[in-house]
Structure formats: C-alpha cells, structure tokens
Design a protein around this motif. Sequence first.
Motif, PDB file in Angstrom:
ATOM      1  N   ALA A 300     -21.982  29.064   0.039  1.00 29.54           N
ATOM      2  CA  ALA A 300     -21.121  27.742   0.129  1.00 29.54           C
ATOM      3  C   ALA A 300     -21.661  27.143   1.683  1.00 29.54           C
ATOM      4  N   PHE A 301     -21.454  27.994   2.655  1.00 32.70           N
ATOM      5  CA  PHE A 301     -21.811  27.766   3.858  1.00 32.70           C
ATOM      6  C   PHE A 301     -23.201  26.986   4.076  1.00 32.70           C
ATOM      7  N   ASP A 302     -24.101  27.882   3.614  1.00 37.94           N
ATOM      8  CA  ASP A 302     -25.673  27.490   3.703  1.00 37.94           C
ATOM      9  C   ASP A 302     -25.799  26.131   2.928  1.00 37.94           C
ATOM     10  N   TYR A 303     -25.064  25.994   1.787  1.00 34.53           N
ATOM     11  CA  TYR A 303     -25.512  24.649   0.957  1.00 34.53           C
ATOM     12  C   TYR A 303     -24.833  23.654   1.853  1.00 34.53           C
ATOM     13  N   LYS A 304     -23.685  23.747   2.341  1.00 30.92           N
ATOM     14  CA  LYS A 304     -23.188  22.484   3.300  1.00 30.92           C
ATOM     15  C   LYS A 304     -24.062  22.330   4.462  1.00 30.92           C
ATOM     16  N   ILE A 305     -24.811  23.183   5.015  1.00 28.34           N
ATOM     17  CA  ILE A 305     -25.688  22.873   6.177  1.00 28.34           C
ATOM     18  C   ILE A 305     -27.243  22.255   5.799  1.00 28.34           C
ATOM     19  N   THR A 306     -27.668  22.937   4.617  1.00 28.46           N
ATOM     20  CA  THR A 306     -28.968  22.559   4.259  1.00 28.46           C
ATOM     21  C   THR A 306     -29.028  21.205   3.040  1.00 28.46           C
ATOM     22  N   ASN A 307     -27.742  20.790   2.762  1.00 31.61           N
ATOM     23  CA  ASN A 307     -27.419  19.645   2.035  1.00 31.61           C
ATOM     24  C   ASN A 307     -26.871  18.612   2.995  1.00 31.61           C
ATOM     25  N   ASN A 308     -27.063  18.706   4.105  1.00 29.60           N
ATOM     26  CA  ASN A 308     -26.784  17.439   5.082  1.00 29.60           C
ATOM     27  C   ASN A 308     -25.377  17.164   5.208  1.00 29.60           C
ATOM     28  N   GLN A 309     -24.526  18.122   4.944  1.00 26.85           N
ATOM     29  CA  GLN A 309     -22.904  17.719   4.890  1.00 26.85           C
ATOM     30  C   GLN A 309     -22.355  18.407   6.267  1.00 26.85           C
ATOM     31  N   ALA A 310     -23.126  19.401   6.757  1.00 27.16           N
ATOM     32  CA  ALA A 310     -22.124  20.197   7.934  1.00 27.16           C
ATOM     33  C   ALA A 310     -22.731  19.503   9.317  1.00 27.16           C
ATOM     34  N   GLY A 311     -21.815  19.025  10.012  1.00 29.58           N
ATOM     35  CA  GLY A 311     -22.061  18.380  11.537  1.00 29.58           C
ATOM     36  C   GLY A 311     -21.855  19.432  12.468  1.00 29.58           C
ATOM     37  N   SER A 312     -21.316  20.610  12.530  1.00 33.14           N
ATOM     38  CA  SER A 312     -21.287  21.390  13.408  1.00 33.14           C
ATOM     39  C   SER A 312     -20.494  22.855  12.929  1.00 33.14           C
ATOM     40  N   TYR A 313     -20.611  23.819  13.810  1.00 33.48           N
ATOM     41  CA  TYR A 313     -20.365  25.143  13.291  1.00 33.48           C
ATOM     42  C   TYR A 313     -20.558  26.298  14.179  1.00 33.48           C
ATOM     43  N   TYR A 314     -19.893  27.171  14.246  1.00 30.71           N
ATOM     44  CA  TYR A 314     -20.120  28.502  15.025  1.00 30.71           C
ATOM     45  C   TYR A 314     -21.193  29.268  14.708  1.00 30.71           C
ATOM     46  N   GLY A 315     -22.296  29.730  15.318  1.00 31.43           N
ATOM     47  CA  GLY A 315     -23.177  30.598  14.993  1.00 31.43           C
ATOM     48  C   GLY A 315     -24.208  31.030  15.871  1.00 31.43           C
ATOM     49  N   GLY A 316     -25.186  31.861  15.693  1.00 28.17           N
ATOM     50  CA  GLY A 316     -26.045  32.418  16.629  1.00 28.17           C
ATOM     51  C   GLY A 316     -27.445  31.826  16.475  1.00 28.17           C
ATOM     52  N   VAL A 317     -28.199  32.455  17.572  1.00 33.11           N
ATOM     53  CA  VAL A 317     -29.442  31.687  17.602  1.00 33.11           C
ATOM     54  C   VAL A 317     -30.574  32.141  16.482  1.00 33.11           C
ATOM     55  N   PHE A 318     -30.129  33.217  15.942  1.00 34.76           N
ATOM     56  CA  PHE A 318     -31.137  33.504  14.768  1.00 34.76           C
ATOM     57  C   PHE A 318     -30.462  33.038  13.381  1.00 34.76           C
ATOM     58  N   SER A 319     -29.191  33.614  13.105  1.00 38.27           N
ATOM     59  CA  SER A 319     -28.674  33.131  11.504  1.00 38.27           C
ATOM     60  C   SER A 319     -28.176  31.909  11.613  1.00 38.27           C
ATOM     61  N   GLY A 320     -27.852  31.257  13.127  1.00 40.42           N
ATOM     62  CA  GLY A 320     -27.354  30.028  13.017  1.00 40.42           C
ATOM     63  C   GLY A 320     -28.092  29.021  13.259  1.00 40.42           C
ATOM     64  N   MET A 321     -29.421  29.308  13.921  1.00 38.91           N
ATOM     65  CA  MET A 321     -30.216  28.090  14.298  1.00 38.91           C
ATOM     66  C   MET A 321     -31.593  28.364  13.572  1.00 38.91           C
ATOM     67  N   ALA A 322     -32.136  29.319  13.943  1.00 35.49           N
ATOM     68  CA  ALA A 322     -33.784  29.776  13.328  1.00 35.49           C
ATOM     69  C   ALA A 322     -33.656  29.499  11.892  1.00 35.49           C
ATOM     70  N   LYS A 323     -32.582  30.295  11.270  1.00 38.27           N
ATOM     71  CA  LYS A 323     -32.404  30.325   9.809  1.00 38.27           C
ATOM     72  C   LYS A 323     -32.714  28.698   9.138  1.00 38.27           C
ATOM     73  N   TYR A 324     -32.030  28.011   9.658  1.00 40.20           N
ATOM     74  CA  TYR A 324     -31.742  26.748   9.221  1.00 40.20           C
ATOM     75  C   TYR A 324     -32.931  25.616   9.506  1.00 40.20           C
ATOM     76  N   LEU A 325     -33.350  25.915  10.700  1.00 41.37           N
ATOM     77  CA  LEU A 325     -34.659  25.271  11.279  1.00 41.37           C
ATOM     78  C   LEU A 325     -35.860  25.400  10.337  1.00 41.37           C
ATOM     79  N   ASN A 326     -35.929  26.755   9.907  1.00 41.03           N
ATOM     80  CA  ASN A 326     -37.143  26.930   9.098  1.00 41.03           C
ATOM     81  C   ASN A 326     -36.845  26.717   7.708  1.00 41.03           C
ATOM     82  N   MET A 327     -35.589  26.655   7.124  1.00 45.33           N
ATOM     83  CA  MET A 327     -35.192  26.305   5.710  1.00 45.33           C
ATOM     84  C   MET A 327     -35.539  24.711   5.565  1.00 45.33           C
TER      85      MET A 327
END
Length: 544
Positions: A300-327
């Motif tokens: 559900a978390f991945d869906y909300k970020i990659t479907n343009n819903q989530a504006g902010s969250y807590y995360g790391g440089v890999f799983s919270g940034m690189a993952k979604y920038l690549n996706m």
Amino acid sequence: MKKRVISLMLGMVLTTGLLAGCNGSNGTEGPKPEEGEQAITEISLPIVTEPLTINYWRANDGKIASGNGFSDVKAYQEKEKRTGIKVNFTHPPLGQQKDQFNLLVTGNELPDIIYYNWADVSGGPEKLLADGRIVRLNEYIDLYAPNLKKIIAEDEEVRKQISLDDGTIFMFPYLRTDAVKLNATTGLILRQDWLDKLSLKAPTTIDEWYTVLKAFREQDPNGNGKKDELPFTANWGPGNMSKLLDFTPAFGVLGSFQLNGDTVEFGPIQPGYKDFVTTMRKWYEEGLIDPEVMTNDGKAFDYKITNNQAGSYYGGVFSGMAKYLNMMAEKDPNFNLVGAPWTKDKDGVSRSTFRFDTKVLTYGEAITSSVDKDKLKAIVQWMDYNYSPEGHDLFNFGIENESYTRNGDSIAFTDTILKNPNGLTYDQALAGYALSIMDGPMNQDTRYLDALMTFDQQKEANKLWMEADYSKALPTLRKTEDEARKEAQIMGQVNTYIDEMLTKFVLGSEPLTSYDTFVETIKGMGIEEVTKIYQDAYDRYQAR
C-alpha cells in the motif's frame, strides 16, 4: 600473497597490555595464553598450513539470492583461499533466529563462533560469559588481533563502546568508525516537484511543516483535480503511530528515554510531549496525515508513492529514495524527491531521534567455550583479518575488477552490482560479494555508501541529515541481569499503554483533557524506577 605488518601504537606488548588489563567478567576466560607470550604484529597468510574448519553459526540474510547463505558470499570464499581456513556455516531458518539461538546456547553442542545481535540476548552477553558459553576476548585480541587492537587503541569511543561495563570485550564487532555519515542515512523525505509547483521550500520547523502539508492537501500539487493527496504517510505496520515520533525533537522531547545534559528522562511524561500529541491530533483532524496509517503495509505504501498520492514520509536513501526515483523515472519524469532537515526545536536546533556517533553496533562474532587453545589462536587471527587493509576491502567491496574498481582512493561498483546481468537488485548482487550491504564483523567503509548513492538527491539528503544534533538520544547501554528483568517487566506495560494512548489521542477517540491522567498512569506503572536503571547504566557507560 603479500603479508601486511601493522605498526601498533604500543608495539610488542604482553598480555598485561591495553586490553588485557581491563577488569574481566567472572565468567569463563577460555584457554589461558602462555605466560609472557608476545603479541603478533602481523597476520601471516596463510594462517594455517594444516587443514582447519571453523563451525560458524549466524542467521542468514534475505539479501543473499542463493539458497546456501554466507558460504556463497565471494568474500568468504576468497578469505578461505588466503587464510587456509574453511568455514562450515549453519543458518537457522529465517524468522526463527531467536528461538534457535536460545536452544543453541543452552544445549550441549556449541559451534566455534556465534554471530548475533547481542542486544537481543536475555541477560545479555554478560550472562553467557558468566554461564561459560562464550569467552572473554581481551587477552586474545591483545595477542593475536593486531588489526582490531590498533583500531581500539587509536579510537577511545570504539574502546568505550566495544567494552562491557567491567571492561570485558566479548566480540569482534560490526564497526562504523566513520559513524556519522553511515548512520545518518534516514530521515524525512518530501516530493520536491510538489514543492516546486507550489513555490515552497523544504520545511525546517514544525510551523513550516504545517504550512507545507496544508498546501499539499489544499492546492492539488499532483494536478489531477481530485485533491486525493496524502500530505504525510508512513509504513510502520498495523496498530500504532510510531513514525510520527520522528517529529518529537521539534518539541524538545523524544518518544522514549532521553538525555537532558547527563540526566536521563522519560520523554512521554515531559511537557513537550503533550505539545507533540496536540499538534499531531490537529494534523490528523485536518487531513494532513494519511487516514490509513494504521493499516498501511509495504504494498500500500509503494502504491501511494508511485501513484502520485504521497507528499512526504520517513525513509532512507536507498529504500526511501533510490527505489522510487528508479521506479518513477519512465512513468513520471517530473517525479522528484528531497530530504528535509531534522526539524528544529524552539531554540532553532535541528535534532534527530537517534545517535549518529554509534561506532560499535550490537552485532558481532563471539567465540564459544568449546574451542581449545590451538584452534582459538587461529580463529582469532582469522576473525582479525576482516579488519586488516586487505580484509577491509574484501568484505566492504568484494573482488577487485569483478565487483568493484579503484580510481585513486575512490571505488566504483561494476555493472555486475549496479546493472546485474542476472536481474539481481544492487543489494542482492552486492550481498553475493561482500557484507557492507548487510551487517557483519567488519569496519563498514563510507566509500561503499558513496558508490551506491547514484542519485544526487541521496547524497544531498545524507549530507543534510548529518547536520542534526543527536545529543538528546542515549548511547547503547548495558543493563545488569536484574535491571534488564525489571525493565522488561515494567516497560512491556508502559510501551503498550503509550502506543494505545498515542493512537487514541491522535485519532481523537481520547480527549486531550485526559492527558494528565495519561502521565500519572505511566508514573504509577513504575517509570521512575526504570529511569533510575537507565541513569545508573548511563553513569557506568560514562565511567568506562
């Protein structure tokens, strides 16, 4: 194979040296070194000329793609060639590590080495030392481990953090001597493209966060006209609001025990915690917090970020940034992320919820009491090799010109890691070569981090998060067996109650007029007794 000579600060020393002089545990000290035995200053390779096998127990890691665990990691395969020592790994089933560990240390058959998270041991390593299951290593590091010994001799914080309260060293640890950069890899993250669209900057104070989240909610930054934006979301599992605690430093508190100078306090009963709860309730009422935070899972978390819903969250440089920038690179070229600084308190100080200066982590290798002296001498040298210059590179980066290349002092991972031909993710590919992407008995190198942070957004976030003040957070403390038992007895109830009440306060099912009762209830559960335990443990830590 070339031999490496380490020039120790103390030169040739006897077992009465820097490490052996510490007051030891009352537990087993293993086979005694010979009187007057001199310390070696180099690990000669191979370590043995006759076949030797070490029996090694540690939990497997999900990043290792093969089914054989650490025996397939190329760093260990290469280490066997260099040292002449073979390792027979035993891995408990994933998810059963703790139960299997407890059976192991109470049974009759012990391996030679156990690698574990020693913070997760009932009674701590102190109990296993007292019970004669693992051995004190001070004398053996002094004699046979010139590389780890050099690190300890040159870094007072490492010496302090690797030692138990009585001075005992019991493990070859997972080290981060360049701690701040490696530890400051998580924080608050926002959609930079949304900020740009609304002409906003990344927030630095709690008031600025409110302004930004309010704008995310009301000004349609995703541009679909539905106003379905979720200004702040999180993935922390069902049942609590724990990730909201990352905002607590803005109110001068933490979500658990904290330092006020050298005095230990319990954050949730301090006045600032009520201000935090009141603010989070307001945010939730105004739709600034995802209403599904109680049920979000990873999908559900991945869906909300990659479907343009989530504006902010807590995360790391890999799983919270690189993952979604690549996706999102092809799906939405405008998608962009930025790290926000840890939020400033009323004095204008940006503070984190945890320490960045932890150099000795709670994971490490211990030698069991089943090992005789001849084998122990070889095992200590084998363990120490990971901290030598050659072993350091091997376990951080893998095989040169295969998994990484050099350019002066810099290293770069090859396409075997970054664009794996077998379809492995970068972390799976690196886990097949080295331990730096996981955890292990080594000194983790910041160059591994630099080589994996391929986006400027990651590097900027890491740099920004490093600037936070972490002085309110406690270091890793040791408790006596009685203290740990009393803490567990009281804090089990306290933590459950706090989680329940934080959720009720934020969701509005409990009025804020009940807050004083909340504080008194916590006090009535015995929190002052546990605070004293933490204070005593902190005082012992300071006195090491």
